[in-house]
Write a protein that holds these residues in place. Sequence first.
Motif, PDB file in Angstrom:
ATOM      1  N   ARG A 141       0.815  -1.215   0.000  1.00  9.44           N
ATOM      2  CA  ARG A 141       0.000   0.000   0.000  1.00  9.44           C
ATOM      3  C   ARG A 141       0.850   1.268   0.000  1.00  9.44           C
ATOM      4  O   ARG A 141       0.375   2.357   0.333  1.00  9.44           O
ATOM      5  N   GLY A 142       2.129   1.101  -0.351  1.00 17.42           N
ATOM      6  CA  GLY A 142       3.001   2.259  -0.512  1.00 17.42           C
ATOM      7  C   GLY A 142       3.594   2.796   0.763  1.00 17.42           C
ATOM      8  O   GLY A 142       4.157   3.886   0.760  1.00 17.42           O
ATOM      9  N   VAL A 143       3.458   2.057   1.864  1.00 18.01           N
ATOM     10  CA  VAL A 143       3.960   2.545   3.153  1.00 18.01           C
ATOM     11  C   VAL A 143       5.165   1.719   3.591  1.00 18.01           C
ATOM     12  O   VAL A 143       5.110   0.489   3.607  1.00 18.01           O
ATOM     13  N   ASP A 144       6.251   2.382   3.929  1.00 19.37           N
ATOM     14  CA  ASP A 144       7.431   1.730   4.484  1.00 19.37           C
ATOM     15  C   ASP A 144       7.290   1.768   5.996  1.00 19.37           C
ATOM     16  O   ASP A 144       7.497   2.802   6.625  1.00 19.37           O
ATOM     17  N   LEU A 145       6.912   0.627   6.580  1.00 20.34           N
ATOM     18  CA  LEU A 145       6.686   0.576   8.028  1.00 20.34           C
ATOM     19  C   LEU A 145       7.953   0.921   8.806  1.00 20.34           C
ATOM     20  O   LEU A 145       7.896   1.306   9.967  1.00 20.34           O
ATOM     21  N   GLY A 146       9.095   0.813   8.150  1.00 22.08           N
ATOM     22  CA  GLY A 146      10.357   1.163   8.780  1.00 22.08           C
ATOM     23  C   GLY A 146      10.609   2.666   8.812  1.00 22.08           C
ATOM     24  O   GLY A 146      11.635   3.108   9.327  1.00 22.08           O
ATOM     25  N   GLY A 147       9.683   3.438   8.265  1.00 20.58           N
ATOM     26  CA  GLY A 147       9.797   4.892   8.372  1.00 20.58           C
ATOM     27  C   GLY A 147      10.329   5.619   7.154  1.00 20.58           C
ATOM     28  O   GLY A 147      10.678   6.790   7.242  1.00 20.58           O
ATOM     29  N   GLY A 148      10.386   4.930   6.016  1.00 22.46           N
ATOM     30  CA  GLY A 148      10.881   5.576   4.805  1.00 22.46           C
ATOM     31  C   GLY A 148       9.810   6.394   4.096  1.00 22.46           C
ATOM     32  O   GLY A 148       8.683   6.508   4.576  1.00 22.46           O
ATOM     33  N   TRP A 149      10.192   6.942   2.942  1.00 29.91           N
ATOM     34  CA  TRP A 149       9.252   7.720   2.144  1.00 29.91           C
ATOM     35  C   TRP A 149       8.152   6.813   1.612  1.00 29.91           C
ATOM     36  O   TRP A 149       8.397   5.649   1.335  1.00 29.91           O
ATOM     37  N   PRO A 150       6.958   7.352   1.413  1.00 30.64           N
ATOM     38  CA  PRO A 150       5.859   6.539   0.872  1.00 30.64           C
ATOM     39  C   PRO A 150       5.924   6.477  -0.651  1.00 30.64           C
ATOM     40  O   PRO A 150       6.708   7.199  -1.275  1.00 30.64           O
ATOM     41  N   TRP A 205      10.374  11.915  -3.779  1.00 29.52           N
ATOM     42  CA  TRP A 205      10.044  12.771  -2.631  1.00 29.52           C
ATOM     43  C   TRP A 205      11.202  13.653  -2.143  1.00 29.52           C
ATOM     44  O   TRP A 205      11.014  14.853  -1.923  1.00 29.52           O
ATOM     45  N   PRO A 206      12.410  13.076  -1.947  1.00 27.21           N
ATOM     46  CA  PRO A 206      13.500  13.918  -1.405  1.00 27.21           C
ATOM     47  C   PRO A 206      13.828  15.111  -2.293  1.00 27.21           C
ATOM     48  O   PRO A 206      14.274  16.151  -1.798  1.00 27.21           O
ATOM     49  N   LYS A 207      13.597  14.956  -3.608  1.00 30.75           N
ATOM     50  CA  LYS A 207      13.875  16.067  -4.516  1.00 30.75           C
ATOM     51  C   LYS A 207      12.707  17.039  -4.578  1.00 30.75           C
ATOM     52  O   LYS A 207      12.862  18.186  -4.993  1.00 30.75           O
ATOM     53  N   LEU A 208      11.548  16.562  -4.174  1.00 24.87           N
ATOM     54  CA  LEU A 208      10.328  17.363  -4.267  1.00 24.87           C
ATOM     55  C   LEU A 208      10.163  18.322  -3.080  1.00 24.87           C
ATOM     56  O   LEU A 208       9.661  19.439  -3.236  1.00 24.87           O
ATOM     57  N   VAL A 209      10.570  17.892  -1.899  1.00 25.11           N
ATOM     58  CA  VAL A 209      10.336  18.710  -0.700  1.00 25.11           C
ATOM     59  C   VAL A 209      11.378  19.820  -0.564  1.00 25.11           C
ATOM     60  O   VAL A 209      12.477  19.740  -1.128  1.00 25.11           O
ATOM     61  N   TYR A 210      10.975  20.834   0.156  1.00 21.21           N
ATOM     62  CA  TYR A 210      11.862  21.958   0.469  1.00 21.21           C
ATOM     63  C   TYR A 210      12.139  21.937   1.971  1.00 21.21           C
ATOM     64  O   TYR A 210      11.258  21.583   2.759  1.00 21.21           O
ATOM     65  N   SER A 211      13.334  22.351   2.358  1.00 21.51           N
ATOM     66  CA  SER A 211      13.601  22.566   3.773  1.00 21.51           C
ATOM     67  C   SER A 211      13.025  23.942   4.105  1.00 21.51           C
ATOM     68  O   SER A 211      13.411  24.952   3.500  1.00 21.51           O
ATOM     69  N   LEU A 212      12.078  23.958   5.024  1.00 19.30           N
ATOM     70  CA  LEU A 212      11.336  25.189   5.318  1.00 19.30           C
ATOM     71  C   LEU A 212      11.439  25.553   6.787  1.00 19.30           C
ATOM     72  O   LEU A 212      11.440  24.689   7.657  1.00 19.30           O
ATOM     73  N   ALA A 238      11.297  22.304   9.038  1.00 22.97           N
ATOM     74  CA  ALA A 238      10.793  21.155   8.291  1.00 22.97           C
ATOM     75  C   ALA A 238      11.807  20.765   7.227  1.00 22.97           C
ATOM     76  O   ALA A 238      11.757  21.238   6.089  1.00 22.97           O
ATOM     77  N   GLY A 239      12.761  19.938   7.619  1.00 26.65           N
ATOM     78  CA  GLY A 239      13.756  19.421   6.690  1.00 26.65           C
ATOM     79  C   GLY A 239      13.315  18.059   6.174  1.00 26.65           C
ATOM     80  O   GLY A 239      12.180  17.623   6.423  1.00 26.65           O
ATOM     81  N   ALA A 240      14.210  17.389   5.457  1.00 27.71           N
ATOM     82  CA  ALA A 240      13.846  16.119   4.813  1.00 27.71           C
ATOM     83  C   ALA A 240      13.355  15.065   5.803  1.00 27.71           C
ATOM     84  O   ALA A 240      12.398  14.340   5.519  1.00 27.71           O
ATOM     85  N   ILE A 241      13.986  14.971   6.960  1.00 26.50           N
ATOM     86  CA  ILE A 241      13.594  13.929   7.914  1.00 26.50           C
ATOM     87  C   ILE A 241      12.190  14.186   8.468  1.00 26.50           C
ATOM     88  O   ILE A 241      11.378  13.281   8.624  1.00 26.50           O
ATOM     89  N   THR A 242      11.908  15.457   8.727  1.00 23.74           N
ATOM     90  CA  THR A 242      10.566  15.801   9.214  1.00 23.74           C
ATOM     91  C   THR A 242       9.520  15.576   8.134  1.00 23.74           C
ATOM     92  O   THR A 242       8.445  15.019   8.389  1.00 23.74           O
ATOM     93  N   TRP A 243       9.832  15.991   6.907  1.00 25.25           N
ATOM     94  CA  TRP A 243       8.914  15.747   5.790  1.00 25.25           C
ATOM     95  C   TRP A 243       8.646  14.254   5.627  1.00 25.25           C
ATOM     96  O   TRP A 243       7.509  13.839   5.438  1.00 25.25           O
ATOM     97  N   ARG A 244       9.698  13.464   5.690  1.00 21.85           N
ATOM     98  CA  ARG A 244       9.555  12.015   5.496  1.00 21.85           C
ATOM     99  C   ARG A 244       8.623  11.423   6.549  1.00 21.85           C
ATOM    100  O   ARG A 244       7.784  10.578   6.258  1.00 21.85           O
ATOM    101  N   ALA A 245       8.782  11.897   7.799  1.00 18.73           N
ATOM    102  CA  ALA A 245       7.905  11.409   8.866  1.00 18.73           C
ATOM    103  C   ALA A 245       6.463  11.880   8.639  1.00 18.73           C
ATOM    104  O   ALA A 245       5.510  11.143   8.898  1.00 18.73           O
ATOM    105  N   LEU A 246       6.305  13.099   8.152  1.00 19.01           N
ATOM    106  CA  LEU A 246       4.969  13.647   7.924  1.00 19.01           C
ATOM    107  C   LEU A 246       4.215  12.914   6.817  1.00 19.01           C
ATOM    108  O   LEU A 246       3.013  12.663   6.938  1.00 19.01           O
ATOM    109  N   VAL A 247       4.923  12.585   5.738  1.00 18.23           N
ATOM    110  CA  VAL A 247       4.235  11.992   4.587  1.00 18.23           C
ATOM    111  C   VAL A 247       4.327  10.468   4.553  1.00 18.23           C
ATOM    112  O   VAL A 247       3.711   9.831   3.705  1.00 18.23           O
ATOM    113  N   GLY A 248       5.077   9.886   5.464  1.00 20.78           N
ATOM    114  CA  GLY A 248       5.287   8.429   5.480  1.00 20.78           C
ATOM    115  C   GLY A 248       4.037   7.646   5.820  1.00 20.78           C
ATOM    116  O   GLY A 248       3.023   8.197   6.211  1.00 20.78           O
TER     117      GLY A 248
END
Length: 326
Positions: free
Chosen positions: A189-198, A257-264, A316-326
């Motif tokens: 279902r597109g979810v990495d239970l280990g905490g990666g990008w969806p 995803w990593p290329k799509l997000v901005y550090s904000l 909101a850097g990459a790690i925070t974004w990844r957690a938010l959208v994961g």
Amino acid sequence: MCDACGGIADVSDGAAGRWPARRGLSRRTLLAGTALGAGLGLFGLGLPRARAATLKNGAWCNPALGYFPDGGHFGAPRGGGSHAGQDITNSTGTAVYAAAAGTVIRREWGGGLPARTGYGIVLSHGNGRYTYYGHLSAYRVSLNQRVSAGQRIGDMGATGNVTGPHLHFETHSGGLGAVVNPVTFMAARGVDLGGGWPTLDPDARGARVTAIQYLLNQRGHGLQVDGWLGPASTDAVKRFQRLNGLVADGQAGPLTWPKLVYSLRQGANGQHVRGLQTVLNKRGAGLVVDGDFGSVTTGAVRTFQSVNRLTVDGVAGAITWRALVG
Ligand SMILES: [Zn+2]
């Protein structure tokens, strides 16, 4: 690691005053014998690959951030039985979210399921699919409540027979009790239970698609922000992928995803901030989506980071974004 699971019977009440006194159940039985078969059956129905791919439709998300402890995997031996879920370890109080929209059908010790211990929640997602969240230290939803994907339903804890705080997460498919491997169920279902990008396939819907549209509009795409990865948005994703040297498949996955997000951070203003605010709201922030990264948005980022045990810096850097959208 969890007991249903095996291990030291620690029934100390991790949230004194919040829970009624209750001793742990210690019965250990085979939980997954039939379920393993059901899990294999998921891919044994002759469904074409294209059908399976559409499961990455944005409906599912990560229930908790943490790491997989040794021996906490699905099917691990447990005193003559078999571990019915995947353990995700973090500290007591870490946020636990609904993995998909559904209804709270159980909110009780062990979720009312055999051999499970600790305070637990069972969500029904329809079509014979259920998720179970065990060893919680707090409930944040009531029985029979409707919940959305990503809504906080409880807090990670160490109630029941455990060796330490963690979430015992189960996925049932084909009826309550028909447990399947949560890692593969969620991955499908597109979810990495280990905490990666969806991974979101074309035609996906939801807050994360809305965020993708805002992030692309920040780059001048002019997409209608409707939360649907329809033909126009999929084409925009493909153009973005080509520009970034990625395979242009229109699928928003771990490389895109990593290329799509901005550090904000505070002071930022724009469509990308709207995207951030949208995914913060999916996790319960309740922000006005105005594209203005002010003190209220900073507070929401800090709160999200805190309850997910990330570095709390309000950025909101990459790690925070990844957690938010994961
Ligand atoms: Zn467990």
